[in-house]
Design an enzyme around this catalytic site. Structure first.
Site, PDB file in Angstrom:
ATOM      1  N   HIS A 368       0.745  -1.165   0.000  1.00 51.15           N
ATOM      2  CA  HIS A 368      -0.025  -0.222   0.013  1.00 51.15           C
ATOM      3  C   HIS A 368       0.954   1.355  -0.060  1.00 51.15           C
ATOM      4  O   HIS A 368       0.367   2.436   0.012  1.00 51.15           O
ATOM      5  CB  HIS A 368      -1.011   0.157   1.048  1.00 51.15           C
ATOM      6  CG  HIS A 368      -2.101  -0.838   1.061  1.00 51.15           C
ATOM      7  ND1 HIS A 368      -3.106  -0.465   0.405  1.00 51.15           N
ATOM      8  CD2 HIS A 368      -2.298  -2.144   1.340  1.00 51.15           C
ATOM      9  CE1 HIS A 368      -4.241  -1.442   0.349  1.00 51.15           C
ATOM     10  NE2 HIS A 368      -3.721  -2.410   1.004  1.00 51.15           N
ATOM     11  N   LYS A 559      -9.137  14.078   3.697  1.00 52.43           N
ATOM     12  CA  LYS A 559      -8.029  12.884   3.727  1.00 52.43           C
ATOM     13  C   LYS A 559      -7.368  13.113   4.854  1.00 52.43           C
ATOM     14  O   LYS A 559      -7.500  14.160   5.676  1.00 52.43           O
ATOM     15  CB  LYS A 559      -7.478  13.095   2.604  1.00 52.43           C
ATOM     16  CG  LYS A 559      -6.613  14.412   2.218  1.00 52.43           C
ATOM     17  CD  LYS A 559      -5.842  14.093   0.989  1.00 52.43           C
ATOM     18  CE  LYS A 559      -6.620  14.306  -0.228  1.00 52.43           C
ATOM     19  NZ  LYS A 559      -6.342  12.757  -1.258  1.00 52.43           N
ATOM     20  N   ARG A 560      -6.556  12.188   5.478  1.00 53.92           N
ATOM     21  CA  ARG A 560      -5.814  12.345   6.351  1.00 53.92           C
ATOM     22  C   ARG A 560      -4.589  13.404   6.347  1.00 53.92           C
ATOM     23  O   ARG A 560      -4.252  13.839   5.142  1.00 53.92           O
ATOM     24  CB  ARG A 560      -4.849  10.986   6.609  1.00 53.92           C
ATOM     25  CG  ARG A 560      -5.709   9.777   7.269  1.00 53.92           C
ATOM     26  CD  ARG A 560      -6.069  10.266   8.551  1.00 53.92           C
ATOM     27  NE  ARG A 560      -5.249  10.267   9.640  1.00 53.92           N
ATOM     28  CZ  ARG A 560      -4.753   9.398  10.385  1.00 53.92           C
ATOM     29  NH1 ARG A 560      -5.447   8.308  10.623  1.00 53.92           N
ATOM     30  NH2 ARG A 560      -3.921   9.605  11.190  1.00 53.92           N
ATOM     31  N   LYS A 565       0.486  14.555   1.210  1.00 51.96           N
ATOM     32  CA  LYS A 565      -0.731  14.886   0.617  1.00 51.96           C
ATOM     33  C   LYS A 565      -1.024  16.362   0.274  1.00 51.96           C
ATOM     34  O   LYS A 565      -1.923  17.046  -0.226  1.00 51.96           O
ATOM     35  CB  LYS A 565      -1.816  14.603   1.469  1.00 51.96           C
ATOM     36  CG  LYS A 565      -2.051  12.808   1.548  1.00 51.96           C
ATOM     37  CD  LYS A 565      -3.257  12.367   2.546  1.00 51.96           C
ATOM     38  CE  LYS A 565      -3.284  10.873   2.648  1.00 51.96           C
ATOM     39  NZ  LYS A 565      -4.021  10.320   1.639  1.00 51.96           N
ATOM     40  N   THR A 667      -8.451   6.634  -2.873  1.00 47.96           N
ATOM     41  CA  THR A 667      -9.871   6.415  -2.954  1.00 47.96           C
ATOM     42  C   THR A 667     -10.718   7.379  -3.047  1.00 47.96           C
ATOM     43  O   THR A 667     -11.894   7.513  -3.741  1.00 47.96           O
ATOM     44  CB  THR A 667     -10.293   5.109  -2.245  1.00 47.96           C
ATOM     45  OG1 THR A 667      -9.939   5.517  -0.882  1.00 47.96           O
ATOM     46  CG2 THR A 667      -9.377   3.853  -2.789  1.00 47.96           C
ATOM     47  N   LYS A 671     -14.297   8.574  -4.970  1.00 41.17           N
ATOM     48  CA  LYS A 671     -15.771   8.997  -4.551  1.00 41.17           C
ATOM     49  C   LYS A 671     -15.924  10.330  -4.772  1.00 41.17           C
ATOM     50  O   LYS A 671     -17.282  10.257  -5.401  1.00 41.17           O
ATOM     51  CB  LYS A 671     -15.520   8.858  -2.993  1.00 41.17           C
ATOM     52  CG  LYS A 671     -14.999   7.738  -2.332  1.00 41.17           C
ATOM     53  CD  LYS A 671     -14.778   7.842  -0.844  1.00 41.17           C
ATOM     54  CE  LYS A 671     -14.140   6.866  -0.258  1.00 41.17           C
ATOM     55  NZ  LYS A 671     -13.304   7.153   1.073  1.00 41.17           N
TER      56      LYS A 671
HETATM   57  C1  LIG Z   1     -12.072   7.440   1.191  1.00 44.77           C
HETATM   58  C2  LIG Z   1     -11.611   7.787   2.635  1.00 44.77           C
HETATM   59  C3  LIG Z   1     -10.310   7.948   3.015  1.00 44.77           C
HETATM   60  C4  LIG Z   1      -9.291   7.869   1.888  1.00 44.77           C
HETATM   61  O1  LIG Z   1      -8.860   9.277   1.395  1.00 44.77           O
HETATM   62  P1  LIG Z   1      -7.826   9.567   0.239  1.00 44.77           P
HETATM   63  O2  LIG Z   1      -8.153  10.821  -0.044  1.00 44.77           O
HETATM   64  O3  LIG Z   1      -7.835   8.210  -0.732  1.00 44.77           O
HETATM   65  O4  LIG Z   1      -6.654   9.460   1.303  1.00 44.77           O
HETATM   66  C5  LIG Z   1      -9.889   8.421   4.243  1.00 44.77           C
HETATM   67  N1  LIG Z   1     -10.758   8.522   5.301  1.00 44.77           N
HETATM   68  C6  LIG Z   1     -12.322   8.359   4.882  1.00 44.77           C
HETATM   69  C7  LIG Z   1     -13.234   8.419   6.086  1.00 44.77           C
HETATM   70  C8  LIG Z   1     -12.591   7.973   3.500  1.00 44.77           C
HETATM   71  O5  LIG Z   1     -13.852   7.565   3.449  1.00 44.77           O
END
Ligand SMILES: *Cc1c(COP(=O)(O)O)cnc(C)c1O
Length: 820
Positions: A368, A559-560, A565, A667, A671
């Site tokens: 990952h 995101k985190r 990032k 991911t 979304k």
């Molecule tokens: C999809 C999702 C992530 C992953 O987000 P990235 O932008 O791909 O880092 C992290 N936290 C939550 C709650 C999510 O639904």
């Protein structure tokens, strides 16, 4: 009773609202033990979950019996994280019960949305990796693969984030406070887990070594808790089995009775600690001993369970690889490789070669991340003390692998040392990535770019030794949760336009593409988006007291919080824009709201400082009358799955701006696009493939490529001269470091900014101008609203490929060898 809509769909009986209302009343009475006059909202929630769970259980039994009768190969997905979120809406939606349940509850005076919001958000994961595991569970049920997820039932999952005076404060998330209406406790399904002790060699009379016996000094019990996971239209129900640590009672009683009360309690606490808390670091290894204990705890319990099931059905372990595919979600369960070897050799009497052959044919491993700080390794002394027998087995595996490598005659001494499972320079450590790699027949990356980089970097030498093992499986998201359930407006509009087929086969969403040029459709699409934005605006007004205008462009980065990032890049751009708006009030600025959300690891200093900066900047910009509402900055606290379900549908612009080469897939990017946001992003992770799918005209790509980042880093990158050469960036950076946003503590960001000047590892300065230009290109398109919505519609139409159903089918065919 009515049947589900399409003829190809499996029969699914949809009870009428009256039947459901009666069931809810019965559940309230007999399962909760309350009457309607005293029932709380929470009781209604419990009763509703019991009703839907009962229906799921019917399908569950059927699926389990079929898997047994047909001798189907099973998939076992081992993951230290499952970021599940709430389950009730998902279950209603997948069983086709949403409308009738809403009506049933309403007839009882209960508001479905109100009780749904009371369901705890099960956050047994940090971010993308854990959410992927949850999407995979739903997709495996949907595409009809018999599967079990295995993980830990953390009493405290991901912490709850509050923002106090702009700073992140971490509070325990006690999601089990009211019990868990979904799970079944399986006391009878428990396994012993040992730690420490020593290894005895048993020799035969003629002095031959017969076998090894590990004599651990510590023992705990892993107890199973099962949650049924229902697929779309209840095609199949699979099991998520989470382990909880418990003391082994008789031993404790002995200790207690012997007067060692403290010892007995200590033992109890130790068992408890194994499933007490999730380590809250994302893309960073948690190097503590307890973490290794957690990894072994859930790996051995899962393997013992798998072997017991296999033996009871087939009577012999030689057929394990034909009937079981065990998947390692990252290296967290990599200890399962030597543990399976131990069980096969020491418990089931196999020799090394046979055990090794079975092991490699059974495991698959997903990598990952390439970030060095996230690659797991354990100090040999710790490993040896906690798991002495596993240490021996790791050495034995290593000897085998190094022999093969040397025999192939294609490696230098240095390359051999990189293939080794033991890192020898500095302190000696066990490399869990190498262990997972050599113990698996398949190693996959999570986007095309990431897989290519795996071959070139971390696993270059192992790839040369085993060139057939690395393959790509680009991540995906389940369209049930991330479209149908979270965006009912867009779902209804899509059904109206192209019919229902996309709900069973997401590829059919392509049909929307033709509507991008249809002005009437674009208007309806814009109205749906606006309603979703109003919902987010209301949430922000309620929770934060900040008013935002739903007609502004909603620009979202959730995101985190991590330096790679690059939330900092986004914040600096906001500051530059703020400056521009004030210096050029005559220009026709497009109103924009920049939303941020995400958690920082509690020990990650810079990430926490970035959260504070976002909040400090928000405070200044949002209060400045010179901005005239053209720009707002909002940090939404406690980003989790439930919040994502509100934010994704409300986004116009999706921020996916990581330093190229550093985001394995992402991911969140998928979304957003599926919910009609345009992406501003770098050529990183799955952004590359999203660009290919949606087309260059429907995405805003900017910045250095992976190769260019490497080149700049290699050729003496000088961030200072870059900053000095960009007036906008220089101004923004100067404002931050001089305390414009932190008048109470002008020094607060000094070091953060010094880091930019001194090394800027994440290339914030190098990418700044390209990013700012891309943002102005976004404004230009946003100004032409029909064009914007045409692009947004094309995004929805063209990202069906990023469904986790597609990902799972690829795993099934190319890794697990199970039929789909
Ligand atoms: C999809 C999702 C992530 C992953 O987000 P990235 O932008 O791909 O880092 C992290 N936290 C939550 C709650 C999510 O639904």
């Amino acid at each position: 009773m009515t049947r589900a809509m399409t003829s190809e769909a499996p029969f699914l009986e949809i009870p009428d609202p009256k039947t459901l209302a009666d069931e809810v009343l019965l559940a309230l009475k007999y399962r909760v033990g309350k009457g309607t006059t005293v029932a709380t909202q929470y009781d209604w929630l419990t009763a509703s979950i019991k009703v839907v769970r009962d229906r799921i259980v019917d399908h569950w039994m059927q699926a389990t019996q079929e898997a047994y009768a047909q001798q189907e190969k099973r998939v076992y997905y081992l993951s230290l994280e499952f970021l599940i979120g709430r389950l009730m809406r998902d279950a209603f939606s997948n069983l086709g019960l949403m409308d009738n349940m809403r009506e049933a509850l309403s007839s009882l005076g209960v508001d479905l949305d109100l009780i749904a919001a009371l369901e705890p958000d099960a956050a047994l994961g940090n971010g993308g990796l854990g959410r992927l595991a949850a999407c995979f569970m739903e997709s495996m049920a949907t595409v009809d693969i018999p599967a079990h997820g295995y993980g830990i039932r953390y009493a405290n999952g991901m912490f709850r984030q509050e923002i106090h005076d702009g700073w992140q404060v971490e509070l325990p998330e006690t999601w089990l406070d009211h019990g868990n209406s979904w799970e079944f406790e399986r006391r009878e399904r428990s396994f012993e887990v040992g730690f420490g002790g020593s290894v005895e060699s048993i020799t035969s009379k003629d002095g031959r070594l017969e076998r090894h016996v590990w004599k651990p000094t510590e023992h705990v019990l892993a107890v199973a808790y099962d949650t049924p996971v229902v697929g779309w239209r209840a095609k199949r129900v699979n099991t998520l089995r989470l382990w909880s640590g418990m003391p082994i009672d008789p031993i404790l009683l002995d200790k207690f009775n012997a007067g060692d009360h403290i010892g007995a309690l200590a033992e109890s606490n130790k068992a408890d600690a194994l499933s007490r808390v999730l380590y809250p670091a994302d893309s960073h290894k948690a190097g503590q001993e307890l973490r290794l204990r957690q990894e072994y705890f859930f790996s051995t319990a899962s393997l013992q369970d798998i072997l017991q099931r296999h033996l009871s059905q087939y009577g012999d372990l030689q057929s394990l690889p034909d009937k079981a595919a065990i998947h390692l979600n990252d290296t967290h369960p990599a200890i399962a490789v030597p543990e399976l070897m131990r069980l096969l050799m020491d418990v089931h009497g196999m020799d090394f070669d046979l055990a090794w052959s079975i092991t490699r044919r059974t495991f698959g491993y997903t990598n990952h991340t390439l970030l060095p700080e996230a690659l797991e390794s354990w100090p040999v002394p710790l490993f040896e003390r906690l798991l002495p027998r596993h240490m021996q087995i790791v050495y034995a595996i290593n000897a085998e692998v190094l022999l093969e490598a040397r025999a192939s005659d294609q490696f230098s001494g240095e390359q051999i040392s990189r293939i080794s499972l033991i890192q020898e320079n500095g302190d000696r450590r066990v490399r869990m990535g190498n262990l997972a790699f050599v113990g698996s027949h398949s190693i996959n990356g999570v986007s095309a770019l990431h897989t290519e980089l795996m071959k070139q970097t971390v696993f270059a030498d192992l790839h040369k030794l085993y060139p057939d093992r690395i393959n790509n499986k680009t991540n995906g998201i389940t369209p049930r949760r991330w479209l149908i359930q979270c965006n009912p407006g867009l779902t209804a509009l899509t059904r109206e336009a192209i019919g229902d087929r996309f709900m069973d086969d997401i590829d059919a969403i392509k049909g929307l593409d033709a509507f991008a040029d249809d002005a009437a459709f674009r208007e309806k699409f814009a109205a749906v988006k606006r309603a979703n934005k109003v919902r987010l605006a209301n949430l922000v007004a309620d929770r934060l007291g900040i008013k935002v205008d739903p007609s502004a462009l909603f620009d979202i980065q959730v995101k985190r919080i991590h330096e790679y990032k690059r939330q900092l890049l986004n914040i600096l751009e906001a500051i530059a824009l703020y400056d521009q708006i004030r210096s050029h009030p005559e220009r026709d600025w497009m109103p924009r709201v920049k939303f941020f959300g995400g958690k920082a690891a509690p020990s990650y200093h810079n990430a926490k400082l970035i959260i504070k900066l976002a909040n400090d900047v928000a405070k200044v910009i949002n209060r400045d009358p010179a901005v005239r509402g053209l720009l707002k900055v909002v940090f939404v606290p406690n980003y989790n799955v439930s919040l994502a379900e509100i934010m994704m549908p409300a986004a116009d612009l999706s921020e996916q701006i990581s330093t190229a080469g550093m985001e394995a897939s992402g991911t969140g990017n998928m979304k957003f696009a599926l919910n009609g946001a345009l992406t501003i992003g770098t050529l990183d992770g799955a952004n590359v493939e999203i660009k290919e799918c949606v087309g260059d005209d429907n995405i805003f790509i900017f910045g250095l490529t992976t190769a260019e980042v490497a080149e700049r880093r290699g050729n003496g990158y000088n961030p200072r001269s870059v900053i000095e050469g960009s007036p906008e960036l220089a101004q923004a950076v100067a404002a931050v470091s001089s305390g414009v946003f932190s008048p109470d503590d002008p020094e607060r960001y000094r070091e953060l900014i010094n880091g930019l000047y001194q090394s800027d590892w994440f290339m914030v300065a190098a990418d700044f101008d390209a990013y700012a230009d891309a943002q102005r290109a976004v404004d230009a398109v946003w100004r032409n609203s029909p064009d914007w919505y045409a692009k947004a519609i094309r995004n929805v139409a063209r990202v069906g490929w990023f469904s986790s159903d597609r990902t799972i089918r690829q795993y099934a065919k190319e890794i697990w060898n199970v039929p789909v």
